[in-house]
Design a protein around this motif. Sequence first.
Motif, PDB file in Angstrom:
ATOM      1  N   LYS A  10       5.949   6.427  -7.849  1.00 48.61           N
ATOM      2  CA  LYS A  10       5.908   6.332  -6.656  1.00 48.61           C
ATOM      3  C   LYS A  10       4.493   6.012  -6.218  1.00 48.61           C
ATOM      4  N   ILE A  11       4.357   5.429  -4.994  1.00 47.08           N
ATOM      5  CA  ILE A  11       3.376   5.460  -4.263  1.00 47.08           C
ATOM      6  C   ILE A  11       3.487   6.408  -2.940  1.00 47.08           C
ATOM      7  N   CYS A  12       3.202   7.040  -2.378  1.00 41.20           N
ATOM      8  CA  CYS A  12       3.067   7.667  -1.478  1.00 41.20           C
ATOM      9  C   CYS A  12       2.370   7.955  -0.406  1.00 41.20           C
ATOM     10  N   GLY A  13       2.131   8.380   1.109  1.00 42.89           N
ATOM     11  CA  GLY A  13       0.886   8.238   2.081  1.00 42.89           C
ATOM     12  C   GLY A  13       1.226   6.672   2.768  1.00 42.89           C
ATOM     13  N   LEU A  14       2.533   5.902   3.079  1.00 35.76           N
ATOM     14  CA  LEU A  14       2.580   4.809   3.406  1.00 35.76           C
ATOM     15  C   LEU A  14       2.065   5.196   4.565  1.00 35.76           C
ATOM     16  N   GLN A  15       1.741   4.709   5.592  1.00 34.84           N
ATOM     17  CA  GLN A  15       1.492   4.367   6.778  1.00 34.84           C
ATOM     18  C   GLN A  15       1.509   3.242   7.472  1.00 34.84           C
ATOM     19  N   ARG A  16       0.725   2.493   7.577  1.00 35.13           N
ATOM     20  CA  ARG A  16       1.059   1.245   8.357  1.00 35.13           C
ATOM     21  C   ARG A  16       1.869   0.093   7.159  1.00 35.13           C
ATOM     22  N   GLU A  17       1.963  -1.305   7.900  1.00 34.58           N
ATOM     23  CA  GLU A  17       2.883  -1.773   7.902  1.00 34.58           C
ATOM     24  C   GLU A  17       2.427  -2.756   6.627  1.00 34.58           C
ATOM     25  N   ALA A  18       0.755  -3.213   6.760  1.00 33.51           N
ATOM     26  CA  ALA A  18       1.013  -3.462   5.428  1.00 33.51           C
ATOM     27  C   ALA A  18       0.907  -2.939   4.349  1.00 33.51           C
ATOM     28  N   ASP A  19       0.788  -1.196   4.443  1.00 33.46           N
ATOM     29  CA  ASP A  19       1.459  -0.548   3.235  1.00 33.46           C
ATOM     30  C   ASP A  19       2.885  -1.191   2.564  1.00 33.46           C
ATOM     31  N   VAL A  20       3.683  -1.369   3.778  1.00 37.04           N
ATOM     32  CA  VAL A  20       5.046  -1.578   3.233  1.00 37.04           C
ATOM     33  C   VAL A  20       5.007  -2.709   2.697  1.00 37.04           C
ATOM     34  N   GLU A  21       4.033  -3.860   3.424  1.00 37.89           N
ATOM     35  CA  GLU A  21       4.404  -5.184   2.349  1.00 37.89           C
ATOM     36  C   GLU A  21       3.305  -4.806   1.155  1.00 37.89           C
TER      37      GLU A  21
END
Length: 221
Positions: A10-21
Motif C-alpha cells: 500500500k502506498i499511503c499519503g497521496l496528495q498531488r496529481e503527480a502522486d496519483v500518476e
Amino acid sequence: MQSSRQLKIKICGLQREADVEAVNKYRPDWAGFVFAPGRHCVTAEQARRLRASLRKDIPVLGVFVQAPVAFVANLAQEGIIDGIQLHGDEDELYVEELRQQTTVPLWRACRIRPGQTDCRFPAVQKAGHLILDAFSVKSYGGTGRRIDPVLLQQVKVDKPFLLAGGLNADNVEDAVRTVVSLPQLAPYFAGVDVSGGVETEGVKDAQKIKDIIGKVRGMRL
C-alpha cells in the motif's frame, strides 16, 4: 522466501496529481488518503479530485483518527474511498456505529509499544486487516519509525496485517525477513504499508515508489 503467496503493498499519503500518476503507473495493491491531522492530510474535495484521476482498479483506503462517523461514512458512500483505516483509539461503540452506516472493508492500526503487543483486542474484531505500526506519544502514525524488533517478537495477531513504520526500498527486505521468521506472525503477514519511505523532501518520489514496489513484488512468502 520461495512460495506462491505474493506480498502486497500500500502506498499511503497521496496528495498531488503527480502522486496519483506514479501510483497509476506502478500499481500498488492499495492507495491511501490521509484525513487525519498531519502533513499528509487531504480534504474531502482534494480526495475527490485525486480519486477521479486514480485507476479504478486500485482501491483507496481512507485513514482516520477519531473522525466523526458521518464524515467517514459519507466518503465511503460517495465512492471517494473503498475502505476505512482507523488509526486512533476508536472504541467498540464507534466501530459499531460506523458499521451501521457503511459496509466497506474496515482496517485497524495496532500501534506497538511495551505492554501493548496483543492486537486481538475487542475493538479490532470487525476489522478485516490490521496495520502494525510503531507507537509514538506525539503522533498516531507517520512517524517514520520502525517497530522495535524485540517488541515485534511479542506481537500476537489473528488477522491478516500489513507492516508499517519507516519502510523504504533499502530496508524492506530486512523487515520482511524479520516478520516471516516469527511463527506467530508469518501466517498472517500480507504485505507492507509505505508513505514517508517513498518521499524526497516531503513529497512522493516516483522512482522510490517504483523501486519499493519492484522489491516487494519480487518477494514471496
